[in-house]
Design an enzyme around this catalytic site. Structure first.
Site, mmCIF file in Angstrom:
data_model
loop_
_atom_site.group_PDB
_atom_site.id
_atom_site.type_symbol
_atom_site.label_atom_id
_atom_site.label_comp_id
_atom_site.label_asym_id
_atom_site.label_seq_id
_atom_site.Cartn_x
_atom_site.Cartn_y
_atom_site.Cartn_z
ATOM 1 N N GLU A 22 15.997 21.861 46.869
ATOM 2 C CA GLU A 22 16.619 21.187 45.725
ATOM 3 C C GLU A 22 15.771 20.026 45.221
ATOM 4 O O GLU A 22 15.733 19.761 44.022
ATOM 5 C CB GLU A 22 18.016 20.705 46.117
ATOM 6 C CG GLU A 22 19.027 21.819 46.316
ATOM 7 C CD GLU A 22 19.251 22.625 45.043
ATOM 8 O OE1 GLU A 22 19.073 22.063 43.929
ATOM 9 O OE2 GLU A 22 19.582 23.815 45.156
ATOM 10 N N ASP A 248 -1.493 -24.292 26.967
ATOM 11 C CA ASP A 248 -1.999 -25.405 27.765
ATOM 12 C C ASP A 248 -2.183 -25.021 29.218
ATOM 13 O O ASP A 248 -1.776 -23.945 29.657
ATOM 14 C CB ASP A 248 -1.008 -26.576 27.722
ATOM 15 C CG ASP A 248 -0.864 -27.194 26.342
ATOM 16 O OD1 ASP A 248 -1.727 -26.928 25.502
ATOM 17 O OD2 ASP A 248 0.109 -27.928 26.137
ATOM 18 N N LYS A 270 -5.703 -29.555 27.990
ATOM 19 C CA LYS A 270 -4.700 -30.610 28.076
ATOM 20 C C LYS A 270 -4.493 -31.073 29.521
ATOM 21 O O LYS A 270 -3.396 -31.107 30.047
ATOM 22 C CB LYS A 270 -3.361 -30.199 27.464
ATOM 23 C CG LYS A 270 -3.449 -29.696 26.047
ATOM 24 C CD LYS A 270 -3.974 -30.741 25.090
ATOM 25 C CE LYS A 270 -2.960 -31.835 24.835
ATOM 26 N NZ LYS A 270 -3.475 -32.862 23.899
ATOM 27 N N ASP A 303 9.244 -28.758 27.616
ATOM 28 C CA ASP A 303 9.795 -28.801 26.263
ATOM 29 C C ASP A 303 8.781 -29.457 25.335
ATOM 30 O O ASP A 303 8.218 -30.502 25.673
ATOM 31 C CB ASP A 303 11.106 -29.593 26.255
ATOM 32 C CG ASP A 303 11.751 -29.633 24.881
ATOM 33 O OD1 ASP A 303 12.640 -28.809 24.617
ATOM 34 O OD2 ASP A 303 11.341 -30.477 24.057
ATOM 35 N N ILE A 306 9.305 -33.291 24.506
ATOM 36 C CA ILE A 306 9.399 -34.305 25.559
ATOM 37 C C ILE A 306 8.025 -34.441 26.207
ATOM 38 O O ILE A 306 7.621 -33.640 27.052
ATOM 39 C CB ILE A 306 10.468 -33.940 26.606
ATOM 40 C CG1 ILE A 306 11.843 -33.837 25.930
ATOM 41 C CG2 ILE A 306 10.502 -34.991 27.726
ATOM 42 C CD1 ILE A 306 12.975 -33.517 26.873
ATOM 43 N N THR A 331 12.817 -28.767 30.130
ATOM 44 C CA THR A 331 11.818 -29.791 30.393
ATOM 45 C C THR A 331 11.577 -29.943 31.891
ATOM 46 O O THR A 331 12.436 -29.625 32.718
ATOM 47 C CB THR A 331 12.239 -31.132 29.774
ATOM 48 O OG1 THR A 331 11.164 -32.071 29.932
ATOM 49 C CG2 THR A 331 13.477 -31.690 30.445
ATOM 50 N N MET A 383 3.609 -37.088 34.469
ATOM 51 C CA MET A 383 2.161 -37.347 34.564
ATOM 52 C C MET A 383 1.871 -38.657 35.295
ATOM 53 O O MET A 383 1.005 -39.430 34.892
ATOM 54 C CB MET A 383 1.537 -37.367 33.167
ATOM 55 C CG MET A 383 1.732 -36.079 32.395
ATOM 56 S SD MET A 383 1.396 -36.213 30.611
ATOM 57 C CE MET A 383 2.853 -37.126 30.059
#
Length: 464
Positions: A22, A248, A270, A303, A306, A331, A383
């Site tokens: 089968e 980025d 960046k 985001d 921001i 964000t 950052m």
């Protein structure tokens, strides 16, 4: 990828199935749906295959397996209950450079039979590489709910009009935009509703009234903190239809992988003090690409509004008269806090939250320290890894307790997420001793003390 996903044309080509049960009958049926000429090799046949033999839809070799039976085959499937026979089929096929699938034995397969969504001429396939067919079936079931049954009719409509559209639009980009408007708009809905004649009339009108390409458009899209599951539906749709992706360093590879495969990818860097392209150059690039009639996705981590310099970019677009739209993203502060189990606000600990950039446009850290040192307030520094010592020193000097809880979150929401938990006093030393790298986010406030209780996402250890 363990297997390269491809679609093979077997129409009118010889395909051999070793086995007569089968399972073999199901494989035979699948090969026949793709137009293959199927030969079944087995000492006996199941009822279903006997009916096919009676109807002369298969060729039957009533015998045990022999390697010579594969000499002219374009594709081979082995589905016997004898492991030795299945291995022999694999070895004979590999020796002849013939694609071979041994059912339920991925180690003996050079191709995998996927779980199929058939909306011919549109066909989608899902595979787990043979590791978990049940999981592949579950994914296929989910996709079934997203792909209307009439998608095949929509594909046939595109096939019927392909030559006319190609003759109308000599530029590839113009054709792409035309088809995306047709296949994602009202005409597609007519097809799904069974209004085929109305849909064809509408596409005739679109062709008749179609003009030359106008100025393109820029999509300023927030790519979120890293986890692709956090993208919005709108972001994903625009990423899939953009002609060019300008991205980025902070956009994760997993998010980039969801962009349209044939889109032009432009990396603009960046990174702190190391930009592949200066901001003014990025602004000019977006304008130039849009004026070429392209749809440009400016993909940013987190985001775009921001600390993403999105305002500067659309300011230029407004001045140049370039159409644009902005898609917010999760964000980094929200993503890092959620995945670290640190609520940014909490009735018992913090009634406000302040987002702060770790370095300003002129490279200084001349922050509003008195405004930052307030009771019942959470601080989030973007950052700030390079300036963590200065941040801790500034907050303590302006009255914040040296024992204030503090955390650093590296590559939040991803499998590389790492968290440091400390205080204003000892965090600089913790950073020196750790291997933490950017991108990182700094959270300062009593809410950090909730981490141990609320943390739920822990791909790596947390260092205290």
């Amino acid at each position: 990828m363990d297997f390269l996903p491809i679609f093979i044309n077997i129409r009118n080509r010889p395909c051999v199935v070793i086995g007569g049960g089968e399972v073999a009958s199901r494989k035979v049926s699948l090969l026949q749906r793709a137009g293959g000429d199927v030969t079944v090799v087995s000492p006996v046949l199941c009822t279903t295959l006997k009916q096919q033999l009676d109807n002369k839809t298969i060729i039957f070799i009533e015998a045990s397996f022999a390697a010579s039976q594969l000499d002219k085959a374009a594709l081979v499937i082995a589905c016997t209950d004898d492991a030795g026979v299945n291995k022999a089929v694999h070895e004979a096929a590999v020796l002849r450079n013939i694609p071979v699938n041994v059912v339920d034995n991925p180690h003996l397969c050079t191709f995998i039979m996927p779980s199929i969504i058939d909306r011919s001429p549109i066909v989608a396939a899902v595979s787990s590489g043979g590791i978990s067919p049940v999981l592949a079936r579950i994914v296929r079931t989910r996709l079934e709910t997203l792909i209307p049954e009439a998608t095949g009719k929509l594909g046939q409509l595109a096939a019927d009009y392909r030559d006319r559209v190609k003759a109308k639009f000599s530029i590839v980009n113009e054709r792409r935009v035309f088809w995306e408007n047709v296949l994602q708009g009202p005409i597609a809905e007519m097809v799904f509703a069974g209004q085929d004649r109305k849909a064809r009339h509408a596409i005739d009108e679109e062709l008749q009234n179609a003009g030359s390409m106008k100025t393109g458009e820029v999509y300023l899209v927030g790519g979120g903190p890293g986890d692709p599951d956090l993208l919005t539906f709108r972001a994903l749709r625009l990423m899939q239809q953009a002609d060019v992706i300008v991205h980025d360093r902070l956009v994760s590879q997993e998010v980039l992988d969801l962009c349209r495969r044939d889109a032009e990818m432009i990396y603009v860097g960046k990174e702190r003090n190391k930009h592949t392209l200066q901001q003014e150059g990025i602004n000019e690039l977006l304008v130039r690409l849009a004026r070429e009639g392209k749809r440009v996705c400016r993909l940013k981590g987190g985001d775009p509004f921001i600390f993403g310099r999105g305002g500067e970019e659309i300011d230029t677009l407004v001045d140049e008269g370039i159409p644009f739209q902005v898609v917010p993203g999760v964000t980094a502060a929200s993503g890092a806090a959620s995945y670290a189990g640190i609520p940014l606000t909490h009735r018992d600990y913090s009634q406000s939250v302040v987002f702060v950039t770790g370095h300003l446009k002129d490279g200084t850290s001349n922050l509003n320290w008195p405004g930052l040192v307030q009771p019942n307030q959470t601080l989030v520094f973007y950052m700030g890894l390079v300036g963590v010592e200065a941040i801790c020193k500034g907050l303590i000097e302006h009255g914040m307790s040296k024992d204030m809880p503090m955390s650093l979150v590296q590559k939040a929401t991803t499998r590389d997420q790492k968290i440091l938990i400390g205080t204003l006093e000892n965090m600089p030393e913790l950073v020196k001793k750790s291997a933490i790298k950017p991108p990182t986010l700094i959270i300062v406030g009593e809410v950090v003390s909730l981490h141990d209780k609320l943390n739920w996402f822990e791909p790596e250890r947390v260092e205290h």
